[in-house]
Design a protein around this motif. Structure first.
Motif, short mmCIF file in Angstrom:
data_model
loop_
_atom_site.label_atom_id
_atom_site.label_comp_id
_atom_site.label_asym_id
_atom_site.label_seq_id
_atom_site.Cartn_x
_atom_site.Cartn_y
_atom_site.Cartn_z
N GLY A 1 86.34 -73.93 -86.34
CA GLY A 1 85.19 -74.51 -87.34
C GLY A 1 85.95 -75.96 -87.68
O GLY A 1 86.77 -76.32 -87.39
N ASP A 2 85.04 -76.33 -88.81
CA ASP A 2 85.46 -77.46 -89.41
C ASP A 2 85.72 -77.40 -90.97
O ASP A 2 85.37 -76.66 -91.61
CB ASP A 2 84.20 -78.76 -89.21
CG ASP A 2 83.99 -78.91 -87.72
OD1 ASP A 2 84.97 -79.19 -86.85
OD2 ASP A 2 82.84 -79.34 -87.47
N LEU A 3 86.69 -78.25 -91.24
CA LEU A 3 87.13 -78.23 -92.71
C LEU A 3 85.91 -79.03 -93.38
O LEU A 3 84.92 -79.68 -93.06
CB LEU A 3 88.12 -79.10 -93.11
CG LEU A 3 89.44 -78.64 -92.49
CD1 LEU A 3 90.66 -79.58 -92.90
CD2 LEU A 3 89.86 -77.33 -93.10
N THR A 4 85.51 -78.80 -94.68
CA THR A 4 84.54 -79.40 -95.42
C THR A 4 85.04 -81.10 -95.76
O THR A 4 84.03 -81.87 -95.72
CB THR A 4 84.49 -78.98 -97.14
OG1 THR A 4 85.76 -79.11 -97.72
CG2 THR A 4 84.24 -77.50 -96.91
N VAL A 5 86.06 -81.40 -95.59
CA VAL A 5 86.55 -82.87 -95.69
C VAL A 5 87.70 -83.15 -94.50
O VAL A 5 88.73 -82.30 -94.77
CB VAL A 5 87.00 -83.40 -97.08
CG1 VAL A 5 87.68 -84.58 -97.14
CG2 VAL A 5 85.89 -83.13 -98.14
#
Length: 184
Positions: free
Chosen positions: A9-13
């Motif tokens: 997945g991806d980080l929020t920033v």
């Protein structure tokens, strides 16, 4: 089982120079630098390790910075040092409960880019960038307060990594400023 990594997945920033900790169920990533140095944010994100997906905002770190070292046990995550206005800050979170980090204490030897490791009781911070340090310092994770001198690495290092078992911690790699392959 052996194999290649898979996208989780991806980080929020998006950011680099960040650190992390885990309680085995939830993983936390600390603040970092979205531009690779020079600027910093205070974002803490978390993921549930058993469930692939994007990170969720956990809260804000105690300081805005990057290059901090992170460690944890089954209850707390602790972040120390880093490229912040004061290299000596140590802060903590309760991993199971989202929220902002709280002041823990101060490092005896302030450093950015340290290595860190922990067992269920004690956390170790080692090395660091300022003059390429050989200092190892420890905290008792469940007792906020300042770090205490533990001893010295075999050779001064920055940007090293740590790992441990319940009884033994080790630090590996790093720069002196050349890349190292030593484990100590």
């Amino acid at each position: 089982s052996p194999g290649n990594a898979t996208d989780f997945g991806d980080l929020t920033v998006a950011r680099g120079y960040n650190s992390g900790c885990s309680n085995g169920t939830r993983g936390i990533t600390g603040p970092g630098s979205p531009s690779g140095g020079g600027t910093a944010n205070n974002t803490l994100d978390y993921i549930t390790i058993a469930t692939p997906g994007n990170a969720t905002d956990f809260g804000d770190s105690f300081t805005t910075g990057y290059g901090q070292a992170g460690l944890g046990n089954s209850v707390r995550g602790v972040f120390g040092g880093g490229w912040v206005s004061s290299y000596n800050d140590i802060s903590y979170i309760t991993i199971a409960t989202t929220g902002n980090a709280t002041e823990f204490g101060e490092l005896v030897t302030p450093q950015p880019e340290m290595g860190a490791t922990a067992n269920s009781t004690r956390g170790l911070f080692a090395g660091g960038w300022s003059g390429t340090s050989n200092v190892i310092q420890y905290i008792t994770i469940m007792s906020p307060g300042n770090s205490t001198d533990f001893g010295d690495l075999t050779v001064a290092r920055e940007e090293l990594t740590g790992a441990c078992s319940p009884t033994r911690g080790l630090f590996a790699g790093g720069e002196t400023p050349t890349n190292q392959n030593a484990t100590f």
